[in-house]
Structure formats: C-alpha cells, structure tokens
Design a protein around this motif. Structure first.
Motif, PDB file in Angstrom:
ATOM      1  N   PHE A 180       0.844  -1.299  -0.004  1.00  0.00           N
ATOM      2  CA  PHE A 180      -0.114   0.005  -0.106  1.00  0.00           C
ATOM      3  C   PHE A 180       0.828   1.181   0.085  1.00  0.00           C
ATOM      4  CE2 PHE A 180      -3.957  -1.943   2.218  1.00  0.00           C
ATOM      5  CZ  PHE A 180      -4.473  -2.628   0.921  1.00  0.00           C
ATOM      6  N   ARG A 181       2.044   1.216   0.953  1.00  0.00           N
ATOM      7  CA  ARG A 181       2.783   2.483   0.937  1.00  0.00           C
ATOM      8  C   ARG A 181       3.609   2.866  -0.252  1.00  0.00           C
ATOM      9  NH1 ARG A 181       6.578   2.869   4.530  1.00  0.00           N
ATOM     10  NH2 ARG A 181       6.237   5.346   4.902  1.00  0.00           N
ATOM     11  N   SER A 182       3.842   1.714  -1.045  1.00  0.00           N
ATOM     12  CA  SER A 182       4.579   1.924  -2.362  1.00  0.00           C
ATOM     13  C   SER A 182       3.849   2.679  -3.258  1.00  0.00           C
ATOM     14  CB  SER A 182       5.112   0.608  -2.531  1.00  0.00           C
ATOM     15  OG  SER A 182       4.012  -0.116  -3.398  1.00  0.00           O
ATOM     16  N   TYR A 183       2.572   2.758  -3.331  1.00  0.00           N
ATOM     17  CA  TYR A 183       1.985   3.659  -4.024  1.00  0.00           C
ATOM     18  C   TYR A 183       1.781   4.939  -3.947  1.00  0.00           C
ATOM     19  CZ  TYR A 183       0.610  -0.627  -6.647  1.00  0.00           C
ATOM     20  OH  TYR A 183       0.790  -1.985  -7.525  1.00  0.00           O
ATOM     21  N   GLY A 184       2.341   5.431  -2.605  1.00  0.00           N
ATOM     22  CA  GLY A 184       2.056   6.949  -2.482  1.00  0.00           C
ATOM     23  C   GLY A 184       0.715   7.549  -2.258  1.00  0.00           C
ATOM     24  N   SER A 185       0.773   8.588  -2.902  1.00  0.00           N
ATOM     25  CA  SER A 185      -0.458   9.322  -2.882  1.00  0.00           C
ATOM     26  C   SER A 185      -1.681   8.692  -3.677  1.00  0.00           C
ATOM     27  CB  SER A 185      -0.283  10.747  -3.334  1.00  0.00           C
ATOM     28  OG  SER A 185       0.230  10.906  -4.399  1.00  0.00           O
ATOM     29  N   ASN A 186      -1.214   7.691  -4.638  1.00  0.00           N
ATOM     30  CA  ASN A 186      -2.023   7.179  -5.612  1.00  0.00           C
ATOM     31  C   ASN A 186      -3.085   6.148  -4.860  1.00  0.00           C
ATOM     32  OD1 ASN A 186      -1.769   8.426  -8.135  1.00  0.00           O
ATOM     33  ND2 ASN A 186       0.599   7.519  -7.819  1.00  0.00           N
ATOM     34  N   LEU A 187      -2.662   5.612  -3.560  1.00  0.00           N
ATOM     35  CA  LEU A 187      -3.560   4.626  -3.057  1.00  0.00           C
ATOM     36  C   LEU A 187      -3.905   5.046  -1.674  1.00  0.00           C
ATOM     37  CD1 LEU A 187      -3.250   1.008  -3.063  1.00  0.00           C
ATOM     38  CD2 LEU A 187      -3.458   1.998  -0.968  1.00  0.00           C
ATOM     39  N   LYS A 188      -4.995   5.259  -1.202  1.00  0.00           N
ATOM     40  CA  LYS A 188      -5.592   5.781   0.149  1.00  0.00           C
ATOM     41  C   LYS A 188      -6.457   4.608   0.755  1.00  0.00           C
ATOM     42  CE  LYS A 188      -5.312  10.768  -0.779  1.00  0.00           C
ATOM     43  NZ  LYS A 188      -6.241  11.757  -1.037  1.00  0.00           N
ATOM     44  N   VAL A 189      -5.934   4.156   2.059  1.00  0.00           N
ATOM     45  CA  VAL A 189      -6.802   3.111   2.785  1.00  0.00           C
ATOM     46  C   VAL A 189      -7.854   3.835   3.188  1.00  0.00           C
ATOM     47  CG1 VAL A 189      -6.863   1.720   4.842  1.00  0.00           C
ATOM     48  CG2 VAL A 189      -4.816   1.630   3.193  1.00  0.00           C
ATOM     49  N   VAL A 190      -9.072   3.506   3.100  1.00  0.00           N
ATOM     50  CA  VAL A 190     -10.575   4.047   3.482  1.00  0.00           C
ATOM     51  C   VAL A 190     -10.741   3.242   5.147  1.00  0.00           C
ATOM     52  CG1 VAL A 190     -12.718   4.525   3.220  1.00  0.00           C
ATOM     53  CG2 VAL A 190     -11.039   4.418   1.131  1.00  0.00           C
ATOM     54  N   TYR A 191     -10.672   1.873   5.031  1.00  0.00           N
ATOM     55  CA  TYR A 191     -11.168   1.227   6.343  1.00  0.00           C
ATOM     56  C   TYR A 191     -10.208  -0.104   6.341  1.00  0.00           C
ATOM     57  CZ  TYR A 191     -14.268  -1.255   9.257  1.00  0.00           C
ATOM     58  OH  TYR A 191     -14.936  -1.960  10.534  1.00  0.00           O
ATOM     59  N   PRO A 192      -9.922  -0.494   7.619  1.00  0.00           N
ATOM     60  CA  PRO A 192     -10.188  -0.102   8.995  1.00  0.00           C
ATOM     61  C   PRO A 192      -9.384   1.225   9.154  1.00  0.00           C
ATOM     62  CG  PRO A 192      -8.897  -1.680   8.977  1.00  0.00           C
ATOM     63  CD  PRO A 192      -9.066  -1.963   7.451  1.00  0.00           C
ATOM     64  N   LEU A 193     -10.026   1.884  10.027  1.00  0.00           N
ATOM     65  CA  LEU A 193      -9.129   3.047  10.523  1.00  0.00           C
ATOM     66  C   LEU A 193      -7.809   2.977  11.099  1.00  0.00           C
ATOM     67  CD1 LEU A 193     -12.058   5.167  12.053  1.00  0.00           C
ATOM     68  CD2 LEU A 193     -11.370   5.448   9.765  1.00  0.00           C
ATOM     69  N   TRP A 194      -7.684   1.877  11.817  1.00  0.00           N
ATOM     70  CA  TRP A 194      -6.141   1.415  12.440  1.00  0.00           C
ATOM     71  C   TRP A 194      -5.256   1.195  11.320  1.00  0.00           C
ATOM     72  CZ3 TRP A 194      -3.365  -2.552  11.404  1.00  0.00           C
ATOM     73  CH2 TRP A 194      -3.915  -3.718  11.017  1.00  0.00           C
ATOM     74  N   LEU A 195      -5.698   0.821  10.354  1.00  0.00           N
ATOM     75  CA  LEU A 195      -4.735   0.615   9.169  1.00  0.00           C
ATOM     76  C   LEU A 195      -4.327   1.630   8.369  1.00  0.00           C
ATOM     77  CD1 LEU A 195      -2.948  -1.515   7.505  1.00  0.00           C
ATOM     78  CD2 LEU A 195      -5.246  -2.076   6.150  1.00  0.00           C
ATOM     79  N   LYS A 196      -5.333   2.647   8.384  1.00  0.00           N
ATOM     80  CA  LYS A 196      -5.461   4.003   7.707  1.00  0.00           C
ATOM     81  C   LYS A 196      -4.372   4.741   8.627  1.00  0.00           C
ATOM     82  CE  LYS A 196      -8.062   8.056   6.344  1.00  0.00           C
ATOM     83  NZ  LYS A 196      -9.129   8.474   6.191  1.00  0.00           N
ATOM     84  N   GLU A 197      -4.453   4.829   9.911  1.00  0.00           N
ATOM     85  CA  GLU A 197      -3.447   5.707  10.545  1.00  0.00           C
ATOM     86  C   GLU A 197      -2.087   4.866  10.467  1.00  0.00           C
ATOM     87  OE1 GLU A 197      -4.108   8.516  11.888  1.00  0.00           O
ATOM     88  OE2 GLU A 197      -6.253   8.316  11.007  1.00  0.00           O
TER      89      GLU A 197
END
Length: 325
Positions: free
Chosen positions: A303-320
């Motif tokens: 997920f992090r490798s895609y930078g601003s092109n990918l955003k986790v929406v849910y769950p919140l703990w993973l997003k944070e």
C-alpha cells in the motif's frame, strides 16, 4: 476433456474387462458388478454408458470400443489397445517440453528442476524424444529467480517433511534481532511469495502457526517424534486469507477498503491482489477496492509503495498505521 479421478477409475475397470479374453463381450451389468467389486461403488448403467462413449470420443483415449449385437456385449476392435499404453501425440510431447521449460525457469532452483527433469526425460526417452539445442539454449520464459539465492538447499527435506508430516528442528536466524535460535516445527506447507520461499508450520516455541523464510534456516534435521496437527480452518486462514506471508500480530481476518487513483486502477483490475477482491469504479476512473484478508506486513508495504495514488479507507487503524510510517 478433463477426466475426474473417479471416472478414470471406472475407465480402468472397463479397460480390464474388455482385455479379459477369458470373459469376452462384457455387458454393462458385468461392468457394473466389476466396479462394485473393485471400487466399492456401484455406478449406474447410464454412467457406464456415458463412460464408454467418452472413452470412444475422447482425443486422449480414442478407445476402439464396439458393441457386438451377436454376443450382446462390448469389445475392442483393436485387441492390442489398452488405456495403459496410449502413445503420446506430437502435441502431447510438445506440451511436456513446454512444461519442462517453464519449470526450469521458475524460482525454486536446481533441486526441484533436477527431479522433474529426470522424470520427464525418462518419459520422453520411451518415445525416443529429446530436447534440441535450440530449445534448451533459447530462453522463452524468464522469471526473477536469481542463481545463488539462499535456502533452496533445504527444499527437498522441507518438502518431504510437509508431505510426510515429519517434525523438524533447525536453527533460525532473525535479521531484525540478529540472533540465532533453535526451534522445533511441525511443517504444514511451503509457500512462495515475490519469488521467495517460506515454510509454514506449527512452532512448539510459539505454540502457534508461524512462518519461516528458507534463507534463514540452518541445520535442518528430521525428528522422530509425534506430529502435532493444526486445525484445518486455522491453516487456511493463515495460509490463504492473506496477502503475503507475515500476518500482523493480533489482527484477525477483516474487510479492508482502499481507493486507487485513475493512474493505478487498471493495474489492480488486471492483477487482483487476493481472490476476495471486489471493485466499485467511480465515473472519474478512480476505484474503491475491497478485500477480506488477514492484514500483513507485506500488504502495508505494498500500500505504501503507491504513495498518494492509494488511500486506505477502512479500517481506521490500518489507515492511521500507514500514515504514521
């Protein structure tokens, strides 16, 4: 035509009956009784009639089965025919060569290739076939396997330990802690991820299923002790309901939703990251993807490798967690 194991078992009974010169021209009832004796199952007469039709029409078998109206039974018009001696066609031999070429180029190293190659070469030798130099020297398939990668020297013993459910001991080296530790593991399966191989098994030290990289395993020894079986549902959750190999501690299987930008949406549509993946595309071209997995360190890294092109929406703990890293 694909042949199921049960169907092939019936084909073998039919073949044996038709080759039996002491009881020529068997009827469907004769074959049904023979199946009951040999397979402990009683197929219907309709099933056996369909089996005979499939054996005759199949491009694999092309069985010369004929019904004799005079003797009211079946026979081979070619008495030398048997499904146990079906010759390989040119297409069969070509397919075998392609399969061997594929295996030679897959990650896993020489030990897997040697065993497979030797078996295939014996088959082809029967048909006086060999691989021309042009086939062996001209690479058609290429993978990321790098010659000299660590861990493959133990592949055979680990494969057999999983297959035969033999507990093993080995010295494990932790890259993060930089220390060696002796562990006893009850192997379950070998898994490949991103061209690296891992052993999954029940660890006596951790009292749970764990993952061990083959590159960090030394002095692997089979043990003479009782094998501890793990719960099959737990195995499938650990091995299948995950992207990657190392689950995040204390996190159960859960729904994860992420939003991709228009520039990377097509990649996730073309190559789903998990069988559970579903998509809800926006008019703009961006897309909400949902997967049902056990969160893993590899998933976070991806997920992090895609930078601003990918955003986790849910769950919140993973997003944070991804934001904070």
């Amino acid at each position: 035509m694909d042949v199921s194991k049960s169907a092939y078992s019936r084909y073998r009974v039919i073949d044996k009956m038709l080759k039996n010169t002491f009881r020529p021209y068997p009827t469907l009832l004769d074959i049904q009784e023979a199946c009951e004796r040999s397979l402990d199952k009683t197929p219907s007469l309709d099933t056996l009639e369909k089996d005979i039709r499939n054996m005759k029409q199949s491009e694999v078998f092309e069985a010369p089965i004929v019904y004799c109206r005079k003797n009211l039974g079946y026979y081979y018009s070619n008495p030398n025919y048997s499904i146990n001696s079906i010759p390989l066609t040119d297409n069969d031999i070509s397919s075998i060569k392609e399969a061997l070429d594929l295996v030679k180029n897959l990650g896993g190293g020489n030990r897997i290739n040697e065993r497979f190659s030797d078996a295939i070469q014996k088959i082809l030798a029967t048909y006086k076939e060999e691989f021309p130099d042009s086939d062996t020297k001209r690479k058609i398939i290429q993978t990321d396997y790098v010659e000299g990668a660590k861990g493959y020297e133990n592949f055979n013993i680990l494969f057999n330990a999983c297959k035969n459910q033999n507990p093993i001991s080995f010295v494990h080296y932790s890259y993060t802690k930089r220390e060696f530790k002796s562990v006893i593991v009850h192997p379950i399966r070998l898994k490949e991820f991103e061209n690296r191989w891992y052993l999954i098994g029940y660890s006596e030290h951790h009292h749970s299923i764990r993952t061990f990289g083959l590159d960090r395993m030394y002095e692997v020894v089979r043990l003479r002790k009782k094998y501890i079986e793990s719960d099959s549902d737990e195995i499938e959750r650990y091995c299948t309901a995950i992207y990657g190999v190392y689950p995040i501690e204390n996190q159960a299987q859960q729904i994860i939703t992420f939003l991709t930008s228009i520039s990377i949406t097509n990649y996730f549509e073309a190559y789903p990251i998990h069988p559970s993946q579903t998509a809800e595309k926006n008019e703009s071209g961006s897309c909400y993807f949902t997967i049902n997995v056990v969160p893993s360190m590899e998933l976070v890294r991806m997920f992090r490798s895609y930078g601003s092109n990918l955003k986790v929406v849910y769950p919140l703990w993973l997003k944070e967690q991804i934001k904070s890293l």
